[in-house]
Motif scaffolding. Structure first.
Motif, PDB file in Angstrom:
ATOM      1  N   GLU A 124      54.211  15.920  26.022  1.00 37.24           N
ATOM      2  CA  GLU A 124      54.106  15.214  27.297  1.00 37.24           C
ATOM      3  C   GLU A 124      52.857  15.637  28.070  1.00 37.24           C
ATOM      4  N   PHE A 125      52.523  16.903  27.992  1.00 32.06           N
ATOM      5  CA  PHE A 125      51.292  17.380  28.643  1.00 32.06           C
ATOM      6  C   PHE A 125      50.070  16.721  28.021  1.00 32.06           C
ATOM      7  N   TRP A 126      50.041  16.603  26.723  1.00 29.97           N
ATOM      8  CA  TRP A 126      48.918  15.909  26.080  1.00 29.97           C
ATOM      9  C   TRP A 126      48.844  14.460  26.523  1.00 29.97           C
ATOM     10  N   TYR A 127      49.969  13.788  26.541  1.00 32.62           N
ATOM     11  CA  TYR A 127      49.987  12.352  26.812  1.00 32.62           C
ATOM     12  C   TYR A 127      49.623  12.054  28.267  1.00 32.62           C
ATOM     13  N   ASN A 128      50.096  12.868  29.206  1.00 30.51           N
ATOM     14  CA  ASN A 128      49.927  12.582  30.625  1.00 30.51           C
ATOM     15  C   ASN A 128      48.669  13.199  31.216  1.00 30.51           C
ATOM     16  N   GLU A 129      48.296  14.411  30.784  1.00 32.59           N
ATOM     17  CA  GLU A 129      47.220  15.132  31.442  1.00 32.59           C
ATOM     18  C   GLU A 129      46.009  15.410  30.549  1.00 32.59           C
ATOM     19  N   ARG A 130      46.217  15.556  29.266  1.00 34.25           N
ATOM     20  CA  ARG A 130      45.094  15.860  28.362  1.00 34.25           C
ATOM     21  C   ARG A 130      45.076  14.875  27.192  1.00 34.25           C
ATOM     22  N   PRO A 131      44.751  13.628  27.441  1.00 26.38           N
ATOM     23  CA  PRO A 131      44.745  12.651  26.333  1.00 26.38           C
ATOM     24  C   PRO A 131      43.707  12.973  25.260  1.00 26.38           C
ATOM     25  N   GLU A 132      42.668  13.734  25.602  1.00 25.33           N
ATOM     26  CA  GLU A 132      41.681  14.077  24.581  1.00 25.33           C
ATOM     27  C   GLU A 132      42.280  14.973  23.504  1.00 25.33           C
ATOM     28  N   ILE A 133      43.246  15.824  23.893  1.00 30.85           N
ATOM     29  CA  ILE A 133      43.921  16.653  22.884  1.00 30.85           C
ATOM     30  C   ILE A 133      44.778  15.783  21.977  1.00 30.85           C
ATOM     31  N   LEU A 134      45.508  14.850  22.577  1.00 31.96           N
ATOM     32  CA  LEU A 134      46.332  13.938  21.788  1.00 31.96           C
ATOM     33  C   LEU A 134      45.475  13.114  20.838  1.00 31.96           C
ATOM     34  N   ASP A 135      44.350  12.640  21.315  1.00 29.66           N
ATOM     35  CA  ASP A 135      43.463  11.850  20.469  1.00 29.66           C
ATOM     36  C   ASP A 135      42.927  12.686  19.306  1.00 29.66           C
ATOM     37  N   TYR A 136      42.560  13.945  19.577  1.00 27.45           N
ATOM     38  CA  TYR A 136      42.065  14.813  18.507  1.00 27.45           C
ATOM     39  C   TYR A 136      43.161  15.083  17.477  1.00 27.45           C
ATOM     40  N   MET A 137      44.374  15.378  17.928  1.00 27.45           N
ATOM     41  CA  MET A 137      45.464  15.670  17.007  1.00 27.45           C
ATOM     42  C   MET A 137      45.771  14.466  16.120  1.00 27.45           C
ATOM     43  N   GLN A 138      45.782  13.276  16.701  1.00 32.27           N
ATOM     44  CA  GLN A 138      46.095  12.091  15.909  1.00 32.27           C
ATOM     45  C   GLN A 138      45.005  11.776  14.895  1.00 32.27           C
ATOM     46  N   LYS A 139      43.755  12.032  15.246  1.00 29.80           N
ATOM     47  CA  LYS A 139      42.667  11.752  14.318  1.00 29.80           C
ATOM     48  C   LYS A 139      42.552  12.834  13.242  1.00 29.80           C
ATOM     49  N   ALA A 140      42.715  14.094  13.633  1.00 33.21           N
ATOM     50  CA  ALA A 140      42.504  15.188  12.679  1.00 33.21           C
ATOM     51  C   ALA A 140      43.694  15.388  11.752  1.00 33.21           C
ATOM     52  N   TYR A 141      44.904  15.199  12.260  1.00 31.30           N
ATOM     53  CA  TYR A 141      46.106  15.498  11.474  1.00 31.30           C
ATOM     54  C   TYR A 141      47.044  14.301  11.407  1.00 31.30           C
ATOM     55  N   GLY A 142      46.487  13.096  11.471  1.00 32.53           N
ATOM     56  CA  GLY A 142      47.327  11.908  11.428  1.00 32.53           C
ATOM     57  C   GLY A 142      47.987  11.683  10.083  1.00 32.53           C
ATOM     58  N   ASP A 143      47.448  12.255   8.990  1.00 29.71           N
ATOM     59  CA  ASP A 143      48.012  12.064   7.661  1.00 29.71           C
ATOM     60  C   ASP A 143      49.078  13.090   7.301  1.00 29.71           C
ATOM     61  N   LEU A 144      49.459  13.954   8.234  1.00 31.26           N
ATOM     62  CA  LEU A 144      50.433  15.011   7.943  1.00 31.26           C
ATOM     63  C   LEU A 144      51.852  14.653   8.370  1.00 31.26           C
ATOM     64  N   ASP A 145      52.076  13.442   8.851  1.00 30.21           N
ATOM     65  CA  ASP A 145      53.400  12.994   9.282  1.00 30.21           C
ATOM     66  C   ASP A 145      53.966  13.925  10.368  1.00 30.21           C
ATOM     67  N   ILE A 146      53.152  14.185  11.384  1.00 26.81           N
ATOM     68  CA  ILE A 146      53.562  15.008  12.524  1.00 26.81           C
ATOM     69  C   ILE A 146      53.664  14.106  13.741  1.00 26.81           C
ATOM     70  N   GLN A 147      54.730  14.294  14.525  1.00 26.78           N
ATOM     71  CA  GLN A 147      54.932  13.477  15.717  1.00 26.78           C
ATOM     72  C   GLN A 147      54.174  14.092  16.892  1.00 26.78           C
ATOM     73  N   PHE A 148      53.165  13.406  17.385  1.00 28.10           N
ATOM     74  CA  PHE A 148      52.368  13.893  18.505  1.00 28.10           C
ATOM     75  C   PHE A 148      52.716  13.214  19.827  1.00 28.10           C
ATOM     76  N   LEU A 149      53.360  12.059  19.794  1.00 28.82           N
ATOM     77  CA  LEU A 149      53.732  11.367  21.025  1.00 28.82           C
ATOM     78  C   LEU A 149      55.000  11.968  21.603  1.00 28.82           C
ATOM     79  N   PRO A 150      55.181  11.954  22.923  1.00 30.60           N
ATOM     80  CA  PRO A 150      56.409  12.484  23.518  1.00 30.60           C
ATOM     81  C   PRO A 150      57.621  11.626  23.167  1.00 30.60           C
TER      82      PRO A 150
END
Length: 333
Positions: free
Chosen positions: A262-288
């Motif tokens: 939730e902190f990534w989604y609401n306050e630090r979207p750049e972290i969420l964007d990096y996680m989804q691009k760098a580790y999007g193929d690992l089947d990890i849930q990054f959205l709240p």
């Protein structure tokens, strides 16, 4: 001729007798053909290099009593309170390595929590990024050990004053808090020249435990085994460091805590964007979780609308209804 020179022949004769005796005893075991156990064995090169590396590491030094740097009037009169001198963590962000990287200087006397305990604290107790609670617990334990050691010193000092009865008020409380250590250690630690040294031994144990807290390092959100040895230039000097970077292994094995997402989604979207691009193929849930629920509800609505469109006859669906349904389908998509 001095007295020492007169005893030189006696000393030489005694040495020869003892040497011959040892040779005769060794002869029963095959001497001199049997050379005995080797005194030096071959050490693998990698083991030797590793041991040399660990021996050359510096030590994390602490001082007791603490350095006299009073900050208040109370500390100026009484003295500074004991504080934990922990190893600092240097946090940094990088476009290649991520946003939760840090490194520490590598010392030969630092300690880490076991991996299973660190995993339990992060997964079960949900202490992942904010380690202020762990730091507070360490501070409380350190100060408690220091206060208790002063009580032990006072109890030892009272035992030397025979005109003070330690079992009368108010000394009885001090005796009740400390004397149990003598009951435990007195059967293990012998007296020296009639002097009981259990208090000194117990003080040494307290000092070792308290000093170990200075060298204890918390590696959250990483496990201690994820450390990578490297060399960095710190203050224009090359130092051996331990680096913790990239994606923590616990965020791959277990779901990432929802408050972090939730902190990534609401306050630090750049972290969420990096996680989804760098580790999007690992089947990890990054959205709240709440966003996932909304997306699932929207997907269900689209599925239901498509099912209605497929099952109802065309003549029953008016043009206006079809227009609204298509708009809803495109909007949700």
């Amino acid at each position: 001729m001095s007295l020492d020179e007169k005893f030189i022949p006696v000393r030489i004769t005694f040495y020869e007798i003892v040497g011959n005796l040892f040779k005769k005893i060794a002869g029963f075991f095959g001497y001199p053909e049997n050379s005995g156990m080797p005194t030096i064995y071959d050490i693998p090169d990698e083991v030797y290099v590793r041991s040399q590396f660990l021996d050359n590491l510096p030590q994390h030094r602490t001082f007791w009593p603490p350095v006299q740097r009073p900050e208040t009037w109370f500390e100026m009169i009484v003295g500074p309170t004991p504080k934990v001198e922990s190893v600092p963590r240097y946090i940094y962000e990088s476009s290649q390595e991520g946003f939760y990287n840090f490194y520490i200087e590598n010392y030969k006397n630092i300690y880490f929590l076991p991996d299973w305990l660190s995993e339990f604290i992060q997964v079960r107790l949900n202490i992942c990024l904010d380690i202020s609670l762990l730091e507070t617990i360490r501070e409380v334990l350190f100060i408690g050990l220091m206060v208790y050691s002063q009580m032990v010193i006072l109890r030892i000092a009272l035992s030397w004053f025979i005109y003070i009865n330690p079992y009368t008020f108010p000394w009885c409380y001090l005796a009740a808090a400390v004397d149990w250590t003598e009951d435990v250690l007195q059967g293990i630690v012998p007296a020296i020249l009639g002097v009981n040294i259990t208090g000194s031994i117990f003080l040494g144990i307290l000092g070792v435990i308290a000093d170990s807290l200075n060298h204890l390092i918390f590696t959250m959100p990483f496990l201690p085994s994820e450390a990578e040895e490297a060399q960095l230039a710190v203050n224009d000097e090359m130092k051996n460091v331990l680096v913790f970077h990239y994606l923590p292994i616990l965020w791959y094995r277990h779901p990432i805590p929802n408050e972090i997402r939730e902190f990534w989604y609401n306050e630090r979207p750049e972290i969420l964007d990096y996680m989804q691009k760098a580790y999007g193929d690992l089947d990890i849930q990054f959205l709240p979780d709440n966003i996932i629920q909304e997306l699932n509800q929207q997907s269900d609505l689209v599925t239901q609308a498509t099912s209605i469109n497929n099952h109802f006859p065309t003549q029953l669906l008016s043009n206006e209804f079809l227009t609204n349904l298509s708009f809803l389908h495109g909007h949700l998509h």
